[in-house]
Design a protein around this motif. Structure first.
Motif, PDB file in Angstrom:
ATOM      1  N   UNK A 298      14.245   1.821  -1.845  1.00 49.74           N
ATOM      2  CA  UNK A 298      12.898   1.755  -2.021  1.00 49.74           C
ATOM      3  C   UNK A 298      12.224   1.214  -0.724  1.00 49.74           C
ATOM      4  N   UNK A 299      12.961   0.075  -0.520  1.00 48.54           N
ATOM      5  CA  UNK A 299      12.328  -0.722   0.878  1.00 48.54           C
ATOM      6  C   UNK A 299      12.153   0.050   1.969  1.00 48.54           C
ATOM      7  N   UNK A 300      13.508   0.937   2.097  1.00 45.42           N
ATOM      8  CA  UNK A 300      13.611   1.932   3.507  1.00 45.42           C
ATOM      9  C   UNK A 300      12.280   3.023   3.220  1.00 45.42           C
ATOM     10  N   UNK A 301      12.084   3.387   1.933  1.00 45.30           N
ATOM     11  CA  UNK A 301      11.188   4.418   1.910  1.00 45.30           C
ATOM     12  C   UNK A 301       9.593   3.937   2.225  1.00 45.30           C
ATOM     13  N   UNK A 302       9.625   2.422   1.488  1.00 46.42           N
ATOM     14  CA  UNK A 302       8.419   1.880   1.973  1.00 46.42           C
ATOM     15  C   UNK A 302       7.899   1.715   3.348  1.00 46.42           C
ATOM     16  N   UNK A 303       8.826   1.246   3.903  1.00 45.98           N
ATOM     17  CA  UNK A 303       8.673   1.043   5.465  1.00 45.98           C
ATOM     18  C   UNK A 303       8.397   2.275   6.232  1.00 45.98           C
ATOM     19  N   UNK A 304       9.124   3.446   5.900  1.00 49.47           N
ATOM     20  CA  UNK A 304       8.749   4.792   6.256  1.00 49.47           C
ATOM     21  C   UNK A 304       7.476   4.989   6.167  1.00 49.47           C
ATOM     22  N   UNK A 305       6.925   4.984   4.787  1.00 52.68           N
ATOM     23  CA  UNK A 305       5.739   5.332   4.603  1.00 52.68           C
ATOM     24  C   UNK A 305       4.705   4.559   5.389  1.00 52.68           C
ATOM     25  N   UNK A 306       4.711   3.109   5.326  1.00 46.86           N
ATOM     26  CA  UNK A 306       3.708   2.441   5.863  1.00 46.86           C
ATOM     27  C   UNK A 306       3.960   2.529   7.508  1.00 46.86           C
ATOM     28  N   UNK A 307       5.071   2.833   8.074  1.00 48.58           N
ATOM     29  CA  UNK A 307       5.104   3.235   9.421  1.00 48.58           C
ATOM     30  C   UNK A 307       4.255   4.499   9.776  1.00 48.58           C
ATOM     31  N   UNK A 308       4.531   5.525   8.975  1.00 48.75           N
ATOM     32  CA  UNK A 308       3.693   6.672   9.196  1.00 48.75           C
ATOM     33  C   UNK A 308       2.314   6.637   8.925  1.00 48.75           C
ATOM     34  N   UNK A 309       2.013   5.804   7.911  1.00 51.59           N
ATOM     35  CA  UNK A 309       0.384   5.512   7.861  1.00 51.59           C
ATOM     36  C   UNK A 309      -0.196   4.605   9.184  1.00 51.59           C
TER      37      UNK A 309
ATOM     38  N   UNK B  15     -16.044   5.706  13.137  1.00 47.80           N
ATOM     39  CA  UNK B  15     -16.822   4.350  13.194  1.00 47.80           C
ATOM     40  C   UNK B  15     -16.099   3.661  11.978  1.00 47.80           C
ATOM     41  N   UNK B  16     -16.631   2.202  11.959  1.00 45.42           N
ATOM     42  CA  UNK B  16     -16.050   1.084  11.118  1.00 45.42           C
ATOM     43  C   UNK B  16     -16.643   1.598   9.830  1.00 45.42           C
ATOM     44  N   UNK B  17     -17.680   1.913   9.666  1.00 41.66           N
ATOM     45  CA  UNK B  17     -18.481   2.276   8.092  1.00 41.66           C
ATOM     46  C   UNK B  17     -17.815   3.569   7.636  1.00 41.66           C
ATOM     47  N   UNK B  18     -17.237   4.290   8.508  1.00 45.47           N
ATOM     48  CA  UNK B  18     -16.651   5.415   7.815  1.00 45.47           C
ATOM     49  C   UNK B  18     -15.007   5.131   7.435  1.00 45.47           C
ATOM     50  N   UNK B  19     -14.686   4.050   8.192  1.00 51.33           N
ATOM     51  CA  UNK B  19     -12.973   4.012   7.798  1.00 51.33           C
ATOM     52  C   UNK B  19     -12.481   3.403   6.639  1.00 51.33           C
ATOM     53  N   UNK B  20     -13.846   2.521   5.976  1.00 47.22           N
ATOM     54  CA  UNK B  20     -13.462   2.036   4.768  1.00 47.22           C
ATOM     55  C   UNK B  20     -12.467   2.573   3.689  1.00 47.22           C
ATOM     56  N   UNK B  21     -12.879   3.712   3.439  1.00 42.27           N
ATOM     57  CA  UNK B  21     -11.912   4.308   2.611  1.00 42.27           C
ATOM     58  C   UNK B  21     -10.572   4.628   2.956  1.00 42.27           C
ATOM     59  N   UNK B  22     -10.369   4.893   4.238  1.00 43.32           N
ATOM     60  CA  UNK B  22      -8.893   5.122   4.912  1.00 43.32           C
ATOM     61  C   UNK B  22      -8.201   3.594   4.881  1.00 43.32           C
ATOM     62  N   UNK B  23      -8.961   2.476   5.359  1.00 38.46           N
ATOM     63  CA  UNK B  23      -8.418   1.286   5.270  1.00 38.46           C
ATOM     64  C   UNK B  23      -7.913   0.899   3.941  1.00 38.46           C
ATOM     65  N   UNK B  24      -8.913   1.138   2.818  1.00 33.01           N
ATOM     66  CA  UNK B  24      -8.540   0.863   1.642  1.00 33.01           C
ATOM     67  C   UNK B  24      -7.194   1.586   1.111  1.00 33.01           C
ATOM     68  N   UNK B  25      -7.071   2.622   1.314  1.00 34.17           N
ATOM     69  CA  UNK B  25      -5.906   3.688   1.005  1.00 34.17           C
ATOM     70  C   UNK B  25      -4.571   3.040   1.673  1.00 34.17           C
ATOM     71  N   UNK B  26      -4.704   2.603   2.926  1.00 36.43           N
ATOM     72  CA  UNK B  26      -3.523   2.135   3.703  1.00 36.43           C
ATOM     73  C   UNK B  26      -3.285   0.768   3.005  1.00 36.43           C
ATOM     74  N   UNK B  27      -4.046   0.235   2.571  1.00 42.00           N
ATOM     75  CA  UNK B  27      -3.732  -1.145   1.882  1.00 42.00           C
ATOM     76  C   UNK B  27      -3.037  -1.182   0.597  1.00 42.00           C
ATOM     77  N   UNK B  28      -3.706  -0.093  -0.343  1.00 42.70           N
ATOM     78  CA  UNK B  28      -3.213   0.048  -1.595  1.00 42.70           C
ATOM     79  C   UNK B  28      -1.795   0.778  -1.696  1.00 42.70           C
ATOM     80  N   UNK B  29      -1.398   1.492  -0.580  1.00 37.37           N
ATOM     81  CA  UNK B  29      -0.007   2.068  -0.638  1.00 37.37           C
ATOM     82  C   UNK B  29       0.901   0.951  -0.429  1.00 37.37           C
ATOM     83  N   UNK B  30       0.334  -0.114   0.137  1.00 36.93           N
ATOM     84  CA  UNK B  30       1.566  -1.314   0.120  1.00 36.93           C
ATOM     85  C   UNK B  30       2.162  -1.510  -1.343  1.00 36.93           C
ATOM     86  N   UNK B  31       1.581  -1.175  -2.330  1.00 40.75           N
ATOM     87  CA  UNK B  31       1.867  -1.543  -3.836  1.00 40.75           C
ATOM     88  C   UNK B  31       2.930  -0.418  -4.608  1.00 40.75           C
TER      89      UNK B  31
END
Length: 92
Positions: A52-63, A75-91
């Motif tokens: 599971x940790x290997x999978x998580x590391x692979x996915x985070x690295x890919x993102x 632009x920063x105002x359009x990145x919000x949802x993408x940054x949120x998606x990257x953050x939530x995938x850590x869980x």
């Protein structure tokens, strides 16, 4: 996307998977020699966590690398949802 992607953490992922492979082989040996189920379950849990940790590391690295290539110019105002998606995938 190309099939020859190699990211900074691929070596770490391969190392984790090799370690999990070794543990899994040990678990098979434990089963074959009749070790107690509690010991086997404990080792299986360790193998599962390693994979599971290997999978998580692979996915985070890919993102962090592939997704960033696509959205890096946004632009920063359009990145919000993408940054949120990257953050939530850590869980995952």
């Amino acid at each position: 996307m190309s099939n020859d992607q190699k990211h900074s953490h691929h070596k770490d992922v391969a190392t984790r998977l090799k370690r999990a492979d070794g543990h899994l082989k040990s678990v098979i040996g434990m089963i074959e020699t009749g070790r107690p189920c509690v010991d086997i379950a404990q080792q299986l849990h360790a193998v599962e966590k390693a994979i599971n940790q290997a999978k998580k590391t692979l996915i985070q690295d890919h993102l962090d690398h592939c997704l960033e290539e696509v959205v890096g110019a946004m632009s920063a105002d359009r990145r919000g949802p993408v940054d949120e998606f990257k953050t939530i995938t850590k869980y995952l």
